[in-house]
Design a protein around this motif. Structure first.
Motif, mmCIF file in Angstrom:
data_model
loop_
_atom_site.group_PDB
_atom_site.id
_atom_site.type_symbol
_atom_site.label_atom_id
_atom_site.label_comp_id
_atom_site.label_asym_id
_atom_site.label_seq_id
_atom_site.Cartn_x
_atom_site.Cartn_y
_atom_site.Cartn_z
ATOM 1 N N ARG A 178 0.872 -1.186 0.000
ATOM 2 C CA ARG A 178 0.000 0.000 0.000
ATOM 3 C C ARG A 178 0.895 1.219 0.000
ATOM 4 O O ARG A 178 1.848 1.307 0.777
ATOM 5 N N CYS A 179 0.591 2.146 -0.890
ATOM 6 C CA CYS A 179 1.452 3.322 -1.082
ATOM 7 C C CYS A 179 0.634 4.603 -1.099
ATOM 8 O O CYS A 179 -0.520 4.614 -1.523
ATOM 9 N N VAL A 180 1.270 5.683 -0.711
ATOM 10 C CA VAL A 180 0.697 7.006 -0.895
ATOM 11 C C VAL A 180 1.367 7.605 -2.133
ATOM 12 O O VAL A 180 2.587 7.494 -2.312
ATOM 13 N N VAL A 181 0.577 8.194 -3.000
ATOM 14 C CA VAL A 181 1.107 8.823 -4.213
ATOM 15 C C VAL A 181 1.817 10.114 -3.806
ATOM 16 O O VAL A 181 1.235 10.951 -3.111
ATOM 17 N N ILE B 140 3.692 7.663 -12.098
ATOM 18 C CA ILE B 140 3.292 7.882 -10.710
ATOM 19 C C ILE B 140 4.406 7.396 -9.795
ATOM 20 O O ILE B 140 4.879 6.261 -9.919
ATOM 21 N N ALA B 141 4.817 8.275 -8.881
ATOM 22 C CA ALA B 141 5.783 7.916 -7.846
ATOM 23 C C ALA B 141 5.013 7.720 -6.551
ATOM 24 O O ALA B 141 4.135 8.518 -6.214
ATOM 25 N N ALA B 142 5.319 6.638 -5.840
ATOM 26 C CA ALA B 142 4.570 6.308 -4.639
ATOM 27 C C ALA B 142 5.506 5.866 -3.520
ATOM 28 O O ALA B 142 6.523 5.220 -3.764
ATOM 29 N N HIS B 143 5.134 6.237 -2.310
ATOM 30 C CA HIS B 143 5.893 5.924 -1.094
ATOM 31 C C HIS B 143 5.219 4.742 -0.409
ATOM 32 O O HIS B 143 4.031 4.807 -0.090
ATOM 33 N N ALA B 144 5.971 3.667 -0.183
ATOM 34 C CA ALA B 144 5.425 2.455 0.430
ATOM 35 C C ALA B 144 5.139 2.684 1.915
ATOM 36 O O ALA B 144 5.982 3.191 2.654
ATOM 37 N N LEU B 145 3.917 2.292 2.335
ATOM 38 C CA LEU B 145 3.488 2.480 3.716
ATOM 39 C C LEU B 145 3.301 1.168 4.467
ATOM 40 O O LEU B 145 3.544 1.085 5.661
#
Length: 181
Positions: free
Chosen positions: A131-134, A146-151
């Motif tokens: 699950r990532c936040v964009v 799209i670049a996303a940070h893994a949560l």
């Protein structure tokens, strides 16, 4: 987090450009790992199959992927604050095919998926998901990167056979396909 890029030269600035069919043929021979990306921006869940997922950084944990503007999921993915990236193996071929088939309800089979406590749609029993936040979006040709940070992540199978897409077909990678130097 924002992606910073220098201003690229306009494609019109080049004297010649590779023809689209030649470009497609070039990458047809370059296999890609298979992922399904899901999101819900408030209008209901969407899913698409992608081979463009790449790890960018472990610290911070960042990944990127691209989506075609022609995808039925593009509108939702352009607004979603979070996404779930499912990293598939050969046992997940039906999920990959589901995300790659246009004109169907990819969430009609309710036993295949659920929602995380945070609301994102997630397919059950896949090899792994994150699950990532964009954190950023960048238009590039007819696609959006799209670049996303893994949560948060879940890995169900570590020693599975990878699912790759190569030359317009699905393939299984495992010990049988290993090449020793």
């Amino acid at each position: 987090m924002t992606l910073h890029a220098s201003a690229p030269a306009s494609p019109r600035a080049f004297a010649a450009s590779l023809a689209p069919d030649d470009y497609k043929a070039l990458f047809r021979g370059h296999p890609g790992g298979v992922a399904v990306i899901t999101a819900d921006a408030g209008d209901g869940p969407v899913a698409l199959t992608a081979t463009s997922v790449s790890s960018v950084s472990a610290d911070p944990p960042l990944l990127v992927f691209s989506i075609s503007a022609l995808s039925s999921a593009a509108s939702v993915l352009s607004r979603a604050e979070t996404v779930v990236v499912h990293l598939l193996d050969a046992h997940d071929l039906t999920v990959a095919q589901l995300g790659a088939t246009s004109g169907i309800d990819r969430f009609a089979e309710t036993h295949r998926w659920s929602r995380l406590v945070t609301g994102e749609p997630v397919y059950r029993d896949v090899r792994a998901w994150v699950r990532c936040v964009v954190v950023d979006r960048m238009d590039a040709g007819g696609s959006t990167i799209i670049a996303a940070h893994a949560l948060q992540s879940h890995v169900a199978r570590d020693d599975s056979e990878a699912l790759v897409y190569h030359n317009r077909t699905w393939h299984r990678l495992g010990e049988h396909s290993r090449v020793d130097p």
